[in-house]
Enzyme design. Structure first.
Site, PDB file in Angstrom:
ATOM      1  N   ARG A 142       0.883  -1.177   0.000  1.00 27.30           N
ATOM      2  CA  ARG A 142       0.000   0.000   0.000  1.00 27.30           C
ATOM      3  C   ARG A 142       0.913   1.217   0.000  1.00 27.30           C
ATOM      4  O   ARG A 142       1.668   1.441   0.954  1.00 27.30           O
ATOM      5  CB  ARG A 142      -0.900  -0.002   1.238  1.00 27.30           C
ATOM      6  CG  ARG A 142      -1.560   1.334   1.465  1.00 27.30           C
ATOM      7  CD  ARG A 142      -2.684   1.274   2.465  1.00 27.30           C
ATOM      8  NE  ARG A 142      -3.843   0.617   1.890  1.00 27.30           N
ATOM      9  CZ  ARG A 142      -5.075   0.670   2.412  1.00 27.30           C
ATOM     10  NH1 ARG A 142      -5.294   1.341   3.518  1.00 27.30           N
ATOM     11  NH2 ARG A 142      -6.078   0.058   1.830  1.00 27.30           N
ATOM     12  N   HIS A 169      -7.082   0.770  -6.669  1.00 26.18           N
ATOM     13  CA  HIS A 169      -7.313  -0.097  -5.497  1.00 26.18           C
ATOM     14  C   HIS A 169      -7.975  -1.370  -6.036  1.00 26.18           C
ATOM     15  O   HIS A 169      -9.172  -1.623  -5.828  1.00 26.18           O
ATOM     16  CB  HIS A 169      -8.216   0.627  -4.495  1.00 26.18           C
ATOM     17  CG  HIS A 169      -8.190   0.041  -3.111  1.00 26.18           C
ATOM     18  ND1 HIS A 169      -7.445  -1.070  -2.771  1.00 26.18           N
ATOM     19  CD2 HIS A 169      -8.829   0.415  -1.968  1.00 26.18           C
ATOM     20  CE1 HIS A 169      -7.625  -1.340  -1.491  1.00 26.18           C
ATOM     21  NE2 HIS A 169      -8.456  -0.460  -0.979  1.00 26.18           N
ATOM     22  N   GLN A 172      -9.983  -3.889  -3.811  1.00 22.25           N
ATOM     23  CA  GLN A 172     -11.281  -3.344  -3.406  1.00 22.25           C
ATOM     24  C   GLN A 172     -12.311  -3.559  -4.506  1.00 22.25           C
ATOM     25  O   GLN A 172     -13.424  -4.031  -4.251  1.00 22.25           O
ATOM     26  CB  GLN A 172     -11.133  -1.837  -3.104  1.00 22.25           C
ATOM     27  CG  GLN A 172     -12.409  -1.188  -2.644  1.00 22.25           C
ATOM     28  CD  GLN A 172     -12.830  -1.666  -1.268  1.00 22.25           C
ATOM     29  OE1 GLN A 172     -12.052  -1.616  -0.324  1.00 22.25           O
ATOM     30  NE2 GLN A 172     -14.052  -2.137  -1.123  1.00 22.25           N
ATOM     31  N   ASP A 267     -17.113   7.213  -1.800  1.00 18.79           N
ATOM     32  CA  ASP A 267     -15.869   7.045  -1.036  1.00 18.79           C
ATOM     33  C   ASP A 267     -15.567   8.398  -0.398  1.00 18.79           C
ATOM     34  O   ASP A 267     -16.204   9.411  -0.717  1.00 18.79           O
ATOM     35  CB  ASP A 267     -14.736   6.587  -1.986  1.00 18.79           C
ATOM     36  CG  ASP A 267     -13.419   6.320  -1.264  1.00 18.79           C
ATOM     37  OD1 ASP A 267     -13.422   6.158  -0.025  1.00 18.79           O
ATOM     38  OD2 ASP A 267     -12.368   6.278  -1.949  1.00 18.79           O
ATOM     39  N   CYS A 307     -16.385   1.757   0.241  1.00 22.22           N
ATOM     40  CA  CYS A 307     -15.236   0.871   0.504  1.00 22.22           C
ATOM     41  C   CYS A 307     -14.822   0.873   1.970  1.00 22.22           C
ATOM     42  O   CYS A 307     -14.151  -0.048   2.411  1.00 22.22           O
ATOM     43  CB  CYS A 307     -14.068   1.266  -0.382  1.00 22.22           C
ATOM     44  SG  CYS A 307     -13.558   2.974  -0.141  1.00 22.22           S
ATOM     45  N   ARG A 335     -13.495  -8.540   0.898  1.00 19.42           N
ATOM     46  CA  ARG A 335     -12.055  -8.274   0.742  1.00 19.42           C
ATOM     47  C   ARG A 335     -11.275  -9.552   1.063  1.00 19.42           C
ATOM     48  O   ARG A 335     -10.301  -9.892   0.386  1.00 19.42           O
ATOM     49  CB  ARG A 335     -11.612  -7.144   1.684  1.00 19.42           C
ATOM     50  CG  ARG A 335     -12.171  -5.776   1.331  1.00 19.42           C
ATOM     51  CD  ARG A 335     -11.627  -5.243   0.019  1.00 19.42           C
ATOM     52  NE  ARG A 335     -10.174  -5.180   0.011  1.00 19.42           N
ATOM     53  CZ  ARG A 335      -9.453  -4.190   0.538  1.00 19.42           C
ATOM     54  NH1 ARG A 335     -10.060  -3.147   1.070  1.00 19.42           N
ATOM     55  NH2 ARG A 335      -8.124  -4.192   0.487  1.00 19.42           N
TER      56      ARG A 335
HETATM   57  N1   CP Z   1     -11.176  -0.214   2.088  1.00 24.03           N
HETATM   58  C1   CP Z   1      -9.933  -0.314   2.567  1.00 24.03           C
HETATM   59  O1   CP Z   1      -8.963  -0.504   1.834  1.00 24.03           O
HETATM   60  O2   CP Z   1      -9.842  -0.208   3.922  1.00 24.03           O
HETATM   61  P1   CP Z   1      -8.496  -0.009   4.749  1.00 24.03           P
HETATM   62  O3   CP Z   1      -7.954   1.355   4.377  1.00 24.03           O
HETATM   63  O4   CP Z   1      -8.907  -0.090   6.180  1.00 24.03           O
HETATM   64  O5   CP Z   1      -7.524  -1.082   4.376  1.00 24.03           O
HETATM   65  N1  NVA Z   2      -9.746   6.717  -1.528  1.00 23.70           N
HETATM   66  C1  NVA Z   2      -9.433   6.300  -0.196  1.00 23.70           C
HETATM   67  C2  NVA Z   2      -9.666   4.837  -0.062  1.00 23.70           C
HETATM   68  C3  NVA Z   2      -9.406   4.264   1.307  1.00 23.70           C
HETATM   69  C4  NVA Z   2      -9.616   2.778   1.367  1.00 23.70           C
HETATM   70  C5  NVA Z   2      -7.985   6.652   0.119  1.00 23.70           C
HETATM   71  O1  NVA Z   2      -7.126   6.501  -0.766  1.00 23.70           O
HETATM   72  O2  NVA Z   2      -7.708   7.090   1.226  1.00 23.70           O
END
Ligand code: CP
Ligand code: NVA
Length: 347
Positions: A142, A169, A172, A267, A307, A335
């Site tokens: 990430r 993502h 997701q 989101d 999400c 997930r």
């Molecule tokens: N939706 C998602 O990726 O959640 P987290 O940021 O908690 O991993």
């Molecule tokens: N768009 C959000 C998604 C979090 C799961 C971010 O990048 O923070």
């Protein structure tokens, strides 16, 4: 003198947690999951973005995810990553991604190592990849920049999985399409259904847009002017839609975007890394809040998707996220299954 009773009260049915079945060998001897071990279409591949996946590959992941979910206590699952290790690299916080990848590896018979770090600071990203490939069987990352994931993939001879970057993502979106199939597919197909996304064009909307365009699902985004998807993603989606037959559209009016939708998704307005812009974004995105009035423009049985994490009272109201049509916790559950499918197929 007060008597202190040491007897424990019997739990009421509501308090009792359901007894957990143990993972067991399939009683018939042949597991409905056995085919996964022989499936090599994605073996050794990186999952960097939906952009790199074909419709056949996406359908395979969704099919395996559904079977892993349906047979979650089948002990065959523990063979899919037996003795294998996944390194998880996190530049940003996480609840769902962190827990589901680690729990997923455990359930597949493997192990996950968590590292919270800013990649490229202590040593080059290339050197991190070249070290990790000597020790582990896969990497999940990430990151802030998408190029960090690409650099890891270019320098590690083991599969690299995107657990969220600034561009995509994919895990997701795959879990979300598994959820859409569960709730909205007709005869197993999502063709002809409309998914509407309202709010910021970001990593999540990019991956949803590309998945919809690849699979032939109609997709509309409702977002403010200057917050539309980046041109390269939009062009790619239009190209994919020509092949799949999906209708892809955009409106700056949230009610137009949501009109007649089977599923409405939102989101956060401020993604991780954009915190300095949050006050300005709260003003710009206020008309795009997913509330009861906006849901009225969708079909009466439209499902609500997010999400998570949700900023209740900003991009979505309590009334909508807690409504009977909300499937946000199904998305969160999936997930686990979608990522287990990815791990079982690529490691
Ligand atoms: N939706 C998602 O990726 O959640 P987290 O940021 O908690 O991993
Ligand atoms: N768009 C959000 C998604 C979090 C799961 C971010 O990048 O923070």
């Amino acid at each position: 003198m007060t008597q202190i009773s040491t007897a424990t009260k019997a739990a009421t049915p509501a308090q009792q947690k359901s007894a957990k079945p143990q993972r067991m060998a399939n009683p018939e001897g042949v597991s409905p999951l056995a085919f996964v071990l022989e499936e090599h279409m994605l073996r050794g591949k990186d999952i960097i973005g939906i952009e790199q996946l074909s419709a056949t590959e996406i359908h395979l992941i969704l099919d395996v995810a559904a079977k892993l979910k349906a047979h979650k206590f089948d002990a065959t699952q523990t063979l899919f990553a037996k003795g294998q290790t996944l390194t998880m690299l996190f530049e940003k916080p996480s609840l769902r991604t962190r827990v589901t990848f680690e729990a997923g590896m455990t359930q597949l018979g493997g192990h996950a190592i968590n590292i919270e770090t800013k990649l490229g600071e202590r040593e080059t990203i290339a050197d991190v990849g070249k070290n990790l490939e000597r020790w582990v069987d896969g990497i999940m990352a990430r990151t802030f920049e998408h190029s960090t994931i690409e650099a890891l993939a270019a320098n590690a001879n083991v599969p690299v999985i995107n657990g969220l970057s600034d561009k995509e993502h994919p895990c997701q979106a795959l879990a979300d399409f598994q959820t859409l199939i569960e709730h909205k597919a007709k005869s197993g197909s999502l063709k002809g259904m409309k998914l509407a996304y309202v709010g910021d064009s970001n990593n999540v909307s990019n991956s949803l847009l590309l998945t919809a365009a690849t699979l032939g699902v109609d997709f509309t985004i409702g977002c403010p002017h200057k917050y539309e998807p980046q041109a390269s993603i939009w062009m790619k989606a239009l190209e994919l839609a020509k092949v799949s037959g999906a209708t892809i559209s955009l409106s700056n009016d949230p009610h137009v975007a949501v009109a007649g939708a089977d599923a409405v998704y939102t989101d956060v307005w401020t993604s991780m890394g954009q915190e300095a812009e949050s006050k300005e974004r709260e003003k710009i995105f206020a008309p795009y809040q997913l509330n009861a009035a906006l849901m009225k423009s969708a079909k009466p049985d439209a499902i609500v998707m997010h999400c998570l994490p949700a900023h209740r009272g900003l991009e979505i109201t309590d009334e909508v996220i807690d409504s009977p049509n909300s499937v946000v916790f199904d998305q969160a559950e999936n997930r686990l299954h979608a990522q287990k499918a990815i791990l079982a197929l690529v490691l």
